[in-house]
Design a protein around this motif. Structure first.
Motif, PDB file in Angstrom:
ATOM      1  N   ALA A  67      -0.401 -12.475  61.919  1.00 39.79           N
ATOM      2  CA  ALA A  67       0.309 -13.478  60.916  1.00 39.79           C
ATOM      3  C   ALA A  67      -0.540 -14.802  60.959  1.00 39.79           C
ATOM      4  O   ALA A  67      -0.658 -15.391  61.926  1.00 39.79           O
ATOM      5  CB  ALA A  67       1.710 -13.591  61.633  1.00 39.79           C
ATOM      6  N   ALA A 113      -0.634 -16.837  57.968  1.00 40.29           N
ATOM      7  CA  ALA A 113      -0.012 -17.312  56.475  1.00 40.29           C
ATOM      8  C   ALA A 113       0.123 -18.737  56.543  1.00 40.29           C
ATOM      9  O   ALA A 113       0.155 -19.577  55.106  1.00 40.29           O
ATOM     10  CB  ALA A 113       1.111 -16.555  55.970  1.00 40.29           C
ATOM     11  N   GLY A 114       0.275 -19.354  57.652  1.00 42.90           N
ATOM     12  CA  GLY A 114       1.052 -20.654  57.583  1.00 42.90           C
ATOM     13  C   GLY A 114       2.277 -21.186  57.082  1.00 42.90           C
ATOM     14  O   GLY A 114       2.532 -22.065  56.513  1.00 42.90           O
ATOM     15  N   LYS A 115       3.104 -20.177  57.148  1.00 41.22           N
ATOM     16  CA  LYS A 115       4.524 -20.240  56.711  1.00 41.22           C
ATOM     17  C   LYS A 115       5.324 -19.964  57.930  1.00 41.22           C
ATOM     18  O   LYS A 115       5.589 -18.907  58.297  1.00 41.22           O
ATOM     19  CB  LYS A 115       4.759 -19.265  55.552  1.00 41.22           C
ATOM     20  N   LYS A 135       8.164 -19.030  60.367  1.00 39.12           N
ATOM     21  CA  LYS A 135       9.060 -17.746  60.532  1.00 39.12           C
ATOM     22  C   LYS A 135       9.106 -16.780  59.423  1.00 39.12           C
ATOM     23  O   LYS A 135       9.931 -16.344  59.046  1.00 39.12           O
ATOM     24  CB  LYS A 135      10.350 -18.393  60.944  1.00 39.12           C
ATOM     25  N   MET A 136       8.112 -16.646  58.489  1.00 40.08           N
ATOM     26  CA  MET A 136       8.021 -16.019  57.373  1.00 40.08           C
ATOM     27  C   MET A 136       8.080 -14.364  57.869  1.00 40.08           C
ATOM     28  O   MET A 136       9.068 -13.763  57.080  1.00 40.08           O
ATOM     29  CB  MET A 136       6.735 -16.038  56.687  1.00 40.08           C
ATOM     30  N   ASP A 151       0.566 -13.777  66.489  1.00 44.17           N
ATOM     31  CA  ASP A 151       1.241 -14.876  65.769  1.00 44.17           C
ATOM     32  C   ASP A 151       0.039 -16.128  65.704  1.00 44.17           C
ATOM     33  O   ASP A 151      -0.014 -16.712  66.703  1.00 44.17           O
ATOM     34  CB  ASP A 151       2.459 -15.260  66.107  1.00 44.17           C
ATOM     35  N   GLY A 203       0.049 -18.408  63.370  1.00 46.30           N
ATOM     36  CA  GLY A 203       0.619 -19.674  62.552  1.00 46.30           C
ATOM     37  C   GLY A 203       0.994 -20.688  63.564  1.00 46.30           C
ATOM     38  O   GLY A 203       1.552 -20.587  64.714  1.00 46.30           O
ATOM     39  N   ASN A 217       3.101 -24.113  62.784  1.00 48.16           N
ATOM     40  CA  ASN A 217       4.167 -24.655  61.991  1.00 48.16           C
ATOM     41  C   ASN A 217       5.061 -25.572  62.820  1.00 48.16           C
ATOM     42  O   ASN A 217       5.150 -25.323  63.665  1.00 48.16           O
ATOM     43  CB  ASN A 217       4.754 -23.903  61.069  1.00 48.16           C
ATOM     44  N   ASP A 269       4.253 -18.015  62.559  1.00 50.66           N
ATOM     45  CA  ASP A 269       4.657 -17.244  61.427  1.00 50.66           C
ATOM     46  C   ASP A 269       5.639 -16.307  61.423  1.00 50.66           C
ATOM     47  O   ASP A 269       6.208 -15.803  60.388  1.00 50.66           O
ATOM     48  CB  ASP A 269       3.289 -17.026  60.606  1.00 50.66           C
TER      49      ASP A 269
END
Ligand code: NDP
Length: 278
Positions: free
Chosen positions: A204, A206-208, A210-211, A225, A227, A229, A239
């Motif tokens: 993951a 995506a830089g979102k 808990k997407m 993970d 990400g 964030n 993410d």
């Protein structure tokens, strides 16, 4: 999900760095950390990098410039750092302010000092599978985590969510080099949860916040993970919605305490490699 943490991986890389350092006569290699402006994320990464270099017995020096420095002035300063024989490696914190042409700096940086793989020379080496260059530290950290926890990559279905030049794209090449079968996903990917569910290794990036929840993750998957964030409560998160995966089998890197801890260890390893190659 079993949590697979970054600290043991970082400790293993520290041992490798220690062994390489024994081959170096004279002062420990020095990292130049170049920052323009006062972005809190950059400053936090800088602090982490300085601390890690110290812990690994390496030197670092921060070069900071005002956010409104002109393109011409910055290039002059950067040229001097690039040419400094006491500097074995450079970490440039990005993005740079708009008035500075980042592409020019990517082309200027000495590929032998380009520890985070931003120079076109190093990018080409990553994409052609040539091990004499430097890959960006984060994708290499992902590979280090997978290797350290003995997660097989050969022949496995790897799905990466994110196609940036910092993480997704170079990681796809590193996984391909390990003989994984790689799918790269992005904002135009259709049926993303179903594609991710097929993954044996799911990354993951995506830089979102808990997407990726349980609907994206199959059983027995290793989830990495990448990400970083901040969630609705101001807490650091990845993410992946880790709390939704508790009932799943498989492995997951936590945030914080996962890939991030390994990224700066890879930076340290690159620094010593750069010094040895000099
Ligand atoms: P970018 O914003 O440059 O790229 C994000 C990528 O994710 C893009 O390719 C984008 O697709 C894709 N994406 C975004 N939203 C979705 C979505 N809803 N569905 C599918 N794909 C999506 O980010 P970075 O690659 O620089 O960083 C990714 C994350 O990794 C960030 O959280 C960052 O903080 C973290 N990071 C962590 C590091 C570490 O050391 N642990 C180091 C570097 C980054 P598209 O191309 O279509 O826009």
């Amino acid at each position: 999900m079993e949590l697979i943490k970054g600290a043991p991986v970082s400790a293993k890389i520290k041992e490798e760095v220690g062994a390489m350092l024994e081959k170096i006569n004279g002062p420990a290699p020095k990292l130049a950390i170049v920052r323009v402006g006062e972005n809190p994320d950059d400053m936090s990464y800088e602090r982490g990098a300085v601390k890690k270099m110290g812990a690994f017995g390496l030197r670092s020096q921060c070069y900071t410039f005002p956010a409104d420095i002109t393109d011409e002035d910055f290039k002059k300063k950067f040229t001097a750092i690039n040419a400094d024989t006491d500097v074995s490696g450079i970490l440039l914190l990005r993005p740079l302010p708009k008035q500075i042409c980042e592409k020019d700096i990517e082309a200027m940086i000495d590929p032998k000092k380009d520890l985070d793989g931003i120079s076109p020379v190093n990018i080409a080496k990553v994409f052609s599978g040539d091990p004499t260059g430097f890959a960006p530290c984060t994708p290499e950290a992902v590979i280090e985590v997978l290797k350290a926890y003995n997660i097989p990559m050969e022949g496995k279905r790897a799905v990466i969510v994110g196609r940036s030049m910092v993480v997704g794209r170079p990681l796809s090449m590193l996984l391909l080099k390990e003989n994984a079968t790689v799918t790269i996903c992005h904002t135009r990917t259709k049926a993303l949860p179903g594609t991710c569910q097929q993954a044996e290794i799911l990354v993951a990036a995506a830089g979102k916040a808990k997407m990726l929840d349980a609907s994206y993750v199959g059983e027995n998957t290793t989830v990495i993970d990448v990400g970083i964030n901040v969630d609705e409560n101001g807490k650091l998160c990845g993410d992946v919605a880790a709390d939704t995966l508790e009932e799943k089998s498989g492995k997951l890197t936590p945030v914080p305490g996962g890939v991030g801890a390994v990224t700066t260890a890879v930076l340290a390893k690159h620094l010593v490699q750069a010094a040895l190659r000099k």
